[in-house]
Scaffold this motif. Structure first.
Motif, PDB file in Angstrom:
ATOM      1  N   THR A  21      27.122 -40.828  -4.478  1.00 41.41           N
ATOM      2  CA  THR A  21      26.546 -40.049  -5.579  1.00 41.41           C
ATOM      3  C   THR A  21      26.402 -40.940  -6.800  1.00 41.41           C
ATOM      4  O   THR A  21      27.360 -41.612  -7.206  1.00 41.41           O
TER       5      THR A  21
ATOM      6  N   TYR B  48      25.453 -40.998 -10.852  1.00 37.18           N
ATOM      7  CA  TYR B  48      25.496 -40.106 -12.009  1.00 37.18           C
ATOM      8  C   TYR B  48      24.813 -40.762 -13.223  1.00 37.18           C
ATOM      9  O   TYR B  48      25.095 -41.909 -13.560  1.00 37.18           O
TER      10      TYR B  48
ATOM     11  N   HIS C 146      20.914 -37.115 -11.244  1.00 38.65           N
ATOM     12  CA  HIS C 146      21.861 -37.195 -10.135  1.00 38.65           C
ATOM     13  C   HIS C 146      21.102 -37.509  -8.857  1.00 38.65           C
ATOM     14  O   HIS C 146      20.065 -36.892  -8.573  1.00 38.65           O
TER      15      HIS C 146
END
Length: 857
Positions: free
Chosen positions: A58, A60, A76
């Motif tokens: 992930t 960010y 994101h």
């Protein structure tokens, strides 16, 4: 010890195997089937979190991932390694606004969505609330599925050329398929404005998204004319034949039976040549306002051809063509172009030139010209025109120069030879026999002898000798006819005739500089600079043309019932020939001239550095020219020519001139051999001709300087146009100025005034007449608001004190649409037009138009 050795051997064998794998084209180790073909480059400004059990990564804040030609950005981004799926979505700030909306760029296609789910390996994906564009077309879809890099399917989408998130207008459909950069196909579709659907449904939609040229229909616009009837204008077809050749076919159809046909091909071969053609055929049928016939009919045509050759294609060779031929009444029946209605002069030229570059440079030029006057209906054709120029030869020059050349080594001999032919006829009487009968030719040889003497102080001395020879194909005989009371042609003798002329000259030129700086220490004006350039030329010309002149006697009535008196004047057998006759009589005297140039130097009160000093030209030039013939029996002093030119404040251009005749005249206006100042009252003479032209352009600074610079650069990159093409484009812009409104320029004003008069001999030699032309042209526009612009242009005849033409326009900028209103209340034709159309070129034919005009016979 043995364990250590075994471990060492194992390491060596592993190193050898790796080295062998590097050297081999086929690796010995196996590659997983789910391995990607390229690396994934990713980054984020906040953090990157990897969850090992689920194999998810992930990113960010300001996340970006690149794979091959696909570039994905979002706030994101989540990458699922097991499924090779990328999921992108934005976040919401404290104000509830989305931040970091996902955007994918691939193969020149940009897609912005609320969320993107994309399989990296299969390159398929699903997006929600997507906006993408192809060229000028924007596509919105609630849900879009990407099948290949070029193929998409959409659900509940709209097509528009408005670049807003909530467009002003659109075409809405439930199903669509998009082939990127090619076309889009939809199911049932209907238009909507400001979100309000219109009750117009189409079974399917087809939107071309291809870039560049492609063939297609050209839809017409509806017009109404009280004399031509209802009409469809501009109906046609655009055909692309190849990468280098295309053509536009258009037609106008009117309910009373009139029609127009236009064919406009264009060709271009890069680095070689380019050109355009325009052929128009008019079949005019108008309701007559007077006379027995119900209709006024006319068949006219127009042909334009422009050809330019790239100078780099064949160095030393050039070919250019600029042909503009039309019926004399063609411009008269252009019902929606008031400027062209007053254009009565047409001209053409075709030129081929060849330059041989070597030890000596030779030039050959072959050309043909044409001009016609639509008022007198006289057509003049001149072809072929051949000009050959040989380089100047210096017979006394040394082969190898050592030191400064002697004065006699600068003696040069040149050669200029020209051959020309042509004919004149009335267009209504044109025939091949008449063209042959009126055709005449001529030739001219000129041999200049030059010698550049060394400078003597500030005076430059240049002697010269010139010999000219002309050949003629006919002699013209004229006499006075007492029956018709005019001068008629008595006969034409065809053959080969020649005439010679020679002149000797010695010219002196210099320059005198003067300055005045006594304006005070604190004066803004620092000085005035005056440059005077006098020229004096002493020349002699023997009378070698006297045998080719004869006396023409014409009688005139002094008053009703009075005895006639006769006027005798000298005319030449070669009047009206290709090159014209040489001047009669000897000339031995001086030619003189005086030119002046004035400029000022000013200082800026705010800028005391050297950059604050500015030089400004007040008068570019003013002066006079004339000559005095000592050997003439009479009329020794020639008319004096005055001229003036200046550019004031870098914006007002002024040019003027006049010719002063220093002699007295008789009852009929012919000169007497007596100076004007020798009469009872002192006078310097009569002004026989004069001209004055003033033009200026004022405009405000652009609101966006960068946008204005881009516009000028785009204009410079366009293919050059001929004068006729430029004039035609200016005429169209002038008549449809609202379509070309530039809201980036808040206001502009163009003014030009022209005044000319000449005193010329009447065609029947019965005296003189004064011809005067004067006009005032004006145009300008201004922004009423940021979205409204008003323009006005017109033509005022100062001689008749009458407004000949005026056109006004109103433009409204509606973001992705534009409304224009053009009105011509005064002119050769009265015209009204209102058009509402999209700005995008792809939808240029989707317009609302209402046109009406009335033709004045």
């Amino acid at each position: 010890m043995n364990d250590v050795t075994t471990e060492k051997d194992t390491v060596l064998r592993l190193a050898d195997s790796l080295l062998s794998a590097r050297r081999s084209d086929t690796p010995e180790y196996k590659i997983s089937k789910d391995t990607l073909e390229a690396n994934i480059d990713y980054k984020a400004s906040d953090s990157i979190v990897m969850i090992i059990p689920t194999r998810n990564i992930t990113l960010y804040t300001n996340a970006e991932a690149k794979y091959k030609d696909a570039d994905l950005t979002a706030d994101h981004i989540v990458y699922d390694q097991d499924r090779n799926v990328v999921i992108a979505h934005p976040t919401v700030d404290t104000a509830g606004k989305p931040v970091g909306i996902p955007k994918m760029v691939q193969t020149d296609n940009t897609m912005t969505s609320d969320s993107i789910v994309y399989n990296i390996k299969t390159q398929k994906g699903i997006t929600h609330n997507t906006i993408t564009n192809s060229g000028e077309m924007f596509v919105h879809a609630e849900k879009m599925k990407k099948m290949t890099p070029e193929e998409y399917f959409g659900w509940k989408g709209i097509f528009t050329t408005c670049n807003l998130d909530t467009p002003h207008f659109a075409f809405r459909t439930n199903k669509m398929k998009i082939i990127n950069k090619k076309f889009a196909i939809t199911g049932p579709i209907h238009p909507e404005f400001e979100g309000v659907p219109l009750p117009i449904y189409i079974p399917f939609g087809f939107f071309p998204l291809s870039q560049g040229r492609h063939s297609g229909l050209l839809p017409p616009q509806f017009t109404a004319n009280d004399q031509a009837g209802l009409g469809l204008e501009g109906l046609g077809y655009y055909k692309v034949f190849s990468d280098n050749f295309d053509a536009i076919f258009r037609t106008n159809l009117y309910s009373y039976g009139g029609w127009n046909l236009y064919v406009s091909p264009e060709y271009r071969v890069r680095y070689h040549f380019s050109g355009t053609m325009n052929f128009a055929l008019q079949n005019t049928k108008l309701l007559a306002t007077a006379g027995k016939d119900a209709y006024t009919t006319s068949k006219t045509f127009s042909f334009n051809w422009s050809h330019q050759m790239d100078q780099k294609a064949r160095p030393g060779t050039n070919f250019n063509a600029n042909v503009n031929v039309a019926s004399t009444k063609y411009n008269q029946y252009l019902l929606n172009n008031p400027t062209a209605n007053y254009t009565n002069q047409l001209s053409s030229s075709v030129t081929y030139s060849k330059t041989w570059v070597g030890k000596n440079t030779y030039n050959l030029t072959v050309s043909g010209t044409h001009n016609q006057n639509n008022s007198t209906r006289i057509v003049n054709v001149s072809m072929p025109n051949i000009a050959f120029t040989a380089p100047t030869i210096y017979p006394f020059a040394r082969t190898t120069f050592v030191g400064a050349p002697k004065w006699y080594e600068k003696f040069g001999v040149g050669l200029n030879t020209t051959i020309a032919g042509g004919a004149s006829f009335y267009d209504s009487l044109f025939s091949l026999k008449r063209l042959t009968d009126t055709f005449q030719w001529g030739a001219q040889n000129s041999i200049p002898l030059t010698l550049a003497l060394p400078l003597k102080g500030a005076v430059q001395v240049s002697p010269g000798i010139s010999f000219q020879n002309r050949l003629y194909s006919r002699k013209l005989f004229r006499k006075y006819d007492p029956v018709t009371n005019r001068v008629d042609t008595a006969g034409i003798q065809k053959g080969i005739f020649y005439a010679n002329d020679m002149s000797f000259s010695l010219s002196l030129a210099t320059a005198i500089f003067g300055t005045f700086q006594g304006f005070g220490k604190y004066s803004k004006l620092m000085g005035i600079r005056h440059v005077i350039r006098p020229t004096v030329s002493i020349s002699y010309k023997p009378d070698m043309s006297g045998p080719y002149y004869y006396n023409l006697t014409t009688p005139y009535d002094t008053a009703a019932g009075a005895t006639k008196i006769s006027h005798v004047q000298r005319v030449s057998y070669f009047d009206g020939s290709t090159y014209g006759p040489f001047g009669e009589g000897r000339f031995g005297g001086i030619s003189f001239g005086l030119d002046n140039h004035i400029e000022i130097k000013t200082r800026s009160k705010s800028d005391t550095s050297s950059t604050g000093v500015k030089k400004t030209t007040i008068i570019d030039g003013f002066g006079f020219n004339g000559s005095y013939n000592y050997l003439a029996d009479s009329f020794k002093l020639s008319p004096i020519t005055f001229y003036f030119r200046s550019t004031l404040w870098n914006s007002i251009n002024i040019t003027g001139g006049a010719s002063l005749d220093p002699y007295q005249t008789d009852t009929f206006g012919f000169d007497r051999n007596k100076y004007a100042w020798q009469g009872k009252s002192f006078s310097l003479g009569r002004i026989t001709s004069g001209n004055l032209a003033i033009s200026t352009t004022f405009k405000s600074k652009p609101k966006d300087a960068k946008l204005e610079q881009q516009k000028q650069q785009l204009q410079q990159n366009q293919m050059p146009m001929t004068m006729e093409e430029q004039q035609a484009q200016l005429n169209y812009i002038q008549h449809n100025a609202g379509q070309f409104a530039d809201f980036n320029i808040p206001w502009s004003l163009n003014l030009s005034m022209a005044f000319n008069f000449t005193k010329s001999e009447k065609p029947d030699y019965s005296g003189f007449q004064t011809n005067i032309t004067s006009s005032l042209n004006f145009s300008g526009d201004f922004n009423l608001t940021d979205k409204w612009k008003i323009g006005l242009n017109g033509y005022y005849d100062l001689k008749y004190q009458k407004l000949q033409s005026i056109t006004t326009n109103i433009s409204r900028d509606m973001h992705c649409w534009q409304m224009t209103i053009n009105v011509t209340p005064v002119g050769y034709s009265h015209y009204f037009n209102i058009t509402i159309s999209p700005k995008a070129g792809i939808l240029q034919d989707l317009r609302i138009n209402r046109t009406k005009y009335f033709y004045n016979e």
